[in-house]
Design a protein around this motif. Structure first.
Motif, PDB file in Angstrom:
ATOM      1  N   ASP A  42      41.649  51.446  85.540  1.00  0.00           N
ATOM      2  CA  ASP A  42      42.413  51.889  84.123  1.00  0.00           C
ATOM      3  C   ASP A  42      40.486  52.925  83.733  1.00  0.00           C
ATOM      4  O   ASP A  42      41.262  53.348  82.584  1.00  0.00           O
ATOM      5  CB  ASP A  42      42.182  50.834  82.823  1.00  0.00           C
ATOM      6  CG  ASP A  42      43.102  49.725  83.281  1.00  0.00           C
ATOM      7  OD1 ASP A  42      43.926  50.626  83.621  1.00  0.00           O
ATOM      8  OD2 ASP A  42      42.814  48.909  83.210  1.00  0.00           O
ATOM      9  N   PHE A  43      39.366  52.647  84.538  1.00  0.00           N
ATOM     10  CA  PHE A  43      38.616  53.689  84.329  1.00  0.00           C
ATOM     11  C   PHE A  43      38.885  54.604  84.713  1.00  0.00           C
ATOM     12  O   PHE A  43      39.036  56.458  83.947  1.00  0.00           O
ATOM     13  CB  PHE A  43      37.507  52.900  85.080  1.00  0.00           C
ATOM     14  CG  PHE A  43      35.875  53.840  84.084  1.00  0.00           C
ATOM     15  CD1 PHE A  43      35.367  53.753  83.620  1.00  0.00           C
ATOM     16  CD2 PHE A  43      35.734  55.017  85.232  1.00  0.00           C
ATOM     17  CE1 PHE A  43      34.246  54.495  82.878  1.00  0.00           C
ATOM     18  CE2 PHE A  43      34.672  56.056  85.243  1.00  0.00           C
ATOM     19  CZ  PHE A  43      33.831  56.176  83.667  1.00  0.00           C
ATOM     20  N   ASP A  44      39.424  54.757  85.532  1.00  0.00           N
ATOM     21  CA  ASP A  44      39.758  56.141  86.477  1.00  0.00           C
ATOM     22  C   ASP A  44      41.005  57.012  85.362  1.00  0.00           C
ATOM     23  O   ASP A  44      41.081  58.178  85.412  1.00  0.00           O
ATOM     24  CB  ASP A  44      40.000  56.177  87.425  1.00  0.00           C
ATOM     25  CG  ASP A  44      39.271  55.622  88.435  1.00  0.00           C
ATOM     26  OD1 ASP A  44      38.264  56.133  88.434  1.00  0.00           O
ATOM     27  OD2 ASP A  44      39.419  55.022  89.729  1.00  0.00           O
ATOM     28  N   LYS A  45      41.682  56.392  85.150  1.00  0.00           N
ATOM     29  CA  LYS A  45      43.046  57.215  83.748  1.00  0.00           C
ATOM     30  C   LYS A  45      41.876  57.274  82.398  1.00  0.00           C
ATOM     31  O   LYS A  45      42.756  58.779  82.061  1.00  0.00           O
ATOM     32  CB  LYS A  45      43.906  55.374  83.758  1.00  0.00           C
ATOM     33  CG  LYS A  45      44.647  55.478  84.587  1.00  0.00           C
ATOM     34  CD  LYS A  45      45.815  53.697  84.299  1.00  0.00           C
ATOM     35  CE  LYS A  45      46.242  54.064  85.439  1.00  0.00           C
ATOM     36  NZ  LYS A  45      47.228  52.982  84.977  1.00  0.00           N
ATOM     37  N   LEU A  46      41.399  56.276  82.376  1.00  0.00           N
ATOM     38  CA  LEU A  46      41.204  57.004  80.867  1.00  0.00           C
ATOM     39  C   LEU A  46      39.649  58.397  80.967  1.00  0.00           C
ATOM     40  O   LEU A  46      39.286  59.071  80.003  1.00  0.00           O
ATOM     41  CB  LEU A  46      40.441  55.534  80.213  1.00  0.00           C
ATOM     42  CG  LEU A  46      41.325  54.613  79.533  1.00  0.00           C
ATOM     43  CD1 LEU A  46      40.051  53.894  79.077  1.00  0.00           C
ATOM     44  CD2 LEU A  46      41.824  55.250  78.595  1.00  0.00           C
ATOM     45  N   PHE A  47      38.287  57.924  82.297  1.00  0.00           N
ATOM     46  CA  PHE A  47      38.040  59.282  82.223  1.00  0.00           C
ATOM     47  C   PHE A  47      38.244  59.608  83.741  1.00  0.00           C
ATOM     48  O   PHE A  47      37.103  59.234  84.452  1.00  0.00           O
ATOM     49  CB  PHE A  47      36.411  58.302  81.960  1.00  0.00           C
ATOM     50  CG  PHE A  47      36.485  57.607  80.643  1.00  0.00           C
ATOM     51  CD1 PHE A  47      35.858  58.344  79.968  1.00  0.00           C
ATOM     52  CD2 PHE A  47      37.292  55.675  80.963  1.00  0.00           C
ATOM     53  CE1 PHE A  47      35.832  57.246  78.429  1.00  0.00           C
ATOM     54  CE2 PHE A  47      36.543  55.238  79.651  1.00  0.00           C
ATOM     55  CZ  PHE A  47      36.081  56.250  78.273  1.00  0.00           C
ATOM     56  N   PRO A  48      39.617  60.204  83.781  1.00  0.00           N
ATOM     57  CA  PRO A  48      39.471  60.913  85.122  1.00  0.00           C
ATOM     58  C   PRO A  48      38.658  61.938  85.624  1.00  0.00           C
ATOM     59  O   PRO A  48      37.875  63.370  85.176  1.00  0.00           O
ATOM     60  CB  PRO A  48      40.925  62.125  85.393  1.00  0.00           C
ATOM     61  CG  PRO A  48      41.180  61.699  83.609  1.00  0.00           C
ATOM     62  CD  PRO A  48      40.143  60.797  82.516  1.00  0.00           C
ATOM     63  N   LYS A 123      46.165  49.403  72.703  1.00  0.00           N
ATOM     64  CA  LYS A 123      46.199  50.414  73.398  1.00  0.00           C
ATOM     65  C   LYS A 123      44.481  50.901  73.755  1.00  0.00           C
ATOM     66  O   LYS A 123      43.969  50.887  72.376  1.00  0.00           O
ATOM     67  CB  LYS A 123      47.081  52.031  73.139  1.00  0.00           C
ATOM     68  CG  LYS A 123      48.643  51.138  73.133  1.00  0.00           C
ATOM     69  CD  LYS A 123      49.514  51.926  72.658  1.00  0.00           C
ATOM     70  CE  LYS A 123      51.009  51.542  72.998  1.00  0.00           C
ATOM     71  NZ  LYS A 123      52.047  52.721  72.627  1.00  0.00           N
ATOM     72  N   LEU A 124      44.592  51.183  74.573  1.00  0.00           N
ATOM     73  CA  LEU A 124      43.025  52.027  74.869  1.00  0.00           C
ATOM     74  C   LEU A 124      43.443  53.522  74.824  1.00  0.00           C
ATOM     75  O   LEU A 124      43.831  53.549  75.854  1.00  0.00           O
ATOM     76  CB  LEU A 124      41.946  51.823  76.064  1.00  0.00           C
ATOM     77  CG  LEU A 124      41.663  50.288  75.977  1.00  0.00           C
ATOM     78  CD1 LEU A 124      40.833  49.320  77.152  1.00  0.00           C
ATOM     79  CD2 LEU A 124      40.938  49.136  74.076  1.00  0.00           C
ATOM     80  N   ARG A 125      42.958  54.251  74.176  1.00  0.00           N
ATOM     81  CA  ARG A 125      43.354  55.816  74.144  1.00  0.00           C
ATOM     82  C   ARG A 125      41.469  56.971  74.789  1.00  0.00           C
ATOM     83  O   ARG A 125      40.267  56.387  73.606  1.00  0.00           O
ATOM     84  CB  ARG A 125      43.320  56.335  73.208  1.00  0.00           C
ATOM     85  CG  ARG A 125      44.466  57.689  73.025  1.00  0.00           C
ATOM     86  CD  ARG A 125      44.758  58.143  71.265  1.00  0.00           C
ATOM     87  NE  ARG A 125      46.861  57.162  72.401  1.00  0.00           N
ATOM     88  CZ  ARG A 125      47.260  57.141  71.276  1.00  0.00           C
ATOM     89  NH1 ARG A 125      46.483  57.185  69.874  1.00  0.00           N
ATOM     90  NH2 ARG A 125      48.257  56.457  71.101  1.00  0.00           N
ATOM     91  N   THR A 126      41.515  57.960  74.839  1.00  0.00           N
ATOM     92  CA  THR A 126      40.650  58.871  75.030  1.00  0.00           C
ATOM     93  C   THR A 126      41.288  60.400  75.513  1.00  0.00           C
ATOM     94  O   THR A 126      42.321  60.557  75.310  1.00  0.00           O
ATOM     95  CB  THR A 126      39.536  59.108  75.943  1.00  0.00           C
ATOM     96  OG1 THR A 126      40.576  59.281  77.243  1.00  0.00           O
ATOM     97  CG2 THR A 126      39.489  57.198  76.104  1.00  0.00           C
ATOM     98  N   ALA A 127      40.583  61.646  75.114  1.00  0.00           N
ATOM     99  CA  ALA A 127      41.048  62.277  75.478  1.00  0.00           C
ATOM    100  C   ALA A 127      41.668  63.211  76.417  1.00  0.00           C
ATOM    101  O   ALA A 127      42.703  64.009  76.238  1.00  0.00           O
ATOM    102  CB  ALA A 127      40.270  63.982  74.664  1.00  0.00           C
ATOM    103  N   ALA A 128      41.762  62.566  77.169  1.00  0.00           N
ATOM    104  CA  ALA A 128      41.924  62.890  78.889  1.00  0.00           C
ATOM    105  C   ALA A 128      43.179  61.080  79.190  1.00  0.00           C
ATOM    106  O   ALA A 128      44.166  61.656  79.787  1.00  0.00           O
ATOM    107  CB  ALA A 128      40.985  62.490  79.372  1.00  0.00           C
ATOM    108  N   GLY A 129      43.530  60.903  78.560  1.00  0.00           N
ATOM    109  CA  GLY A 129      44.016  59.162  78.623  1.00  0.00           C
ATOM    110  C   GLY A 129      44.772  57.716  78.084  1.00  0.00           C
ATOM    111  O   GLY A 129      43.798  57.634  76.646  1.00  0.00           O
TER     112      GLY A 129
END
Length: 217
Positions: A42-48, A123-129
């Motif tokens: 999940d970290f990799d999806k949110l902060f690739p 849902k958890l959301r960042t600018a990247a995912g």
């Protein structure tokens, strides 16, 4: 470790040692703000392409607040810029205060960390995912302690204790506090922001376990 980090650590140790000498049964209180634990996936999806960067060392060994944050999105609202704690875990979870369940619109149960059966999803959301996490809880109040502390207090893993907090203008008794001894834990009671505010907890406020009264019958 930088020189400033070393000085901070030394000051913390000196302060805690002085407190322990003055009152060996005093338990420091840690106020736990809302936060997120993530799996590596999940970290990799949110902060690739990123690595988890340490923002602040937490009191328990190996645990830290990272520089990374993301938004927590529920059916009714959003909590913005919620801190991710490290290191990564085997299951993602979100810990919030009870008052925040209304803003998000999720019926988060009061549980110990990791007890996620039947907990709602957000849902958890960042600018990247974006990811969906099944596991929103309100953390049950508890005390981290070493095995030596547990022996001194006469408790074992999972025991419930009653704790007294004497703060300015407010004496508060908290029941159903869970003892969590482990070999490498540092003595610290964890309250969420709602509980700490209700008890008027300040940086120097400490807690005491109320001894159980032994029956003579």
């Amino acid at each position: 470790m930088t020189e400033e980090n070393l000085r901070t650590l030394v000051r913390q140790i000196v302060t805690e040692c002085a407190s322990a000498v003055a009152d060996p049964n005093a338990i420091p209180i840690g106020i736990s703000n809302h936060h997120i634990h993530l799996t590596q996936a999940d970290f990799d999806k949110l902060f690739p392409g990123q690595k988890m960067e340490k923002f602040k060392q937490l009191k328990q060994p190996g645990e830290f607040a990272s520089k990374q944050t993301c938004d927590v999105i529920g059916p009714k609202g959003t909590l913005e810029h919620v801190r991710v704690l490290g290191p990564c875990r085997s299951h993602s979870q979100v810990e919030i205060a009870n008052s925040e369940t209304f803003k998000l619109g999720v019926p988060a149960p009061i549980r110990l960390s990791g007890d996620l059966a039947g907990a709602p999803s957000v849902k958890l959301r960042t600018a990247a995912g974006e990811v969906t996490v099944q596991g929103v809880i309100v953390a049950k109040r508890h005390i981290h302690m070493s095995l030596t502390d547990a022996q001194r207090f006469g408790v074992k893993l999972g025991d419930t204790v009653t704790v007294e907090i004497n703060s300015a203008g407010r004496r508060t008794i908290y029941d159903d506090v869970i003892a969590r001894p482990r070999k490498d834990f540092t003595l610290e009671m964890h309250l969420d922001t709602d509980e700490a505010s209700a008890a008027n907890v300040q940086s120097t406020t400490v807690a005491h376990i109320i001894p159980k009264v032994q029956s003579t019958f």
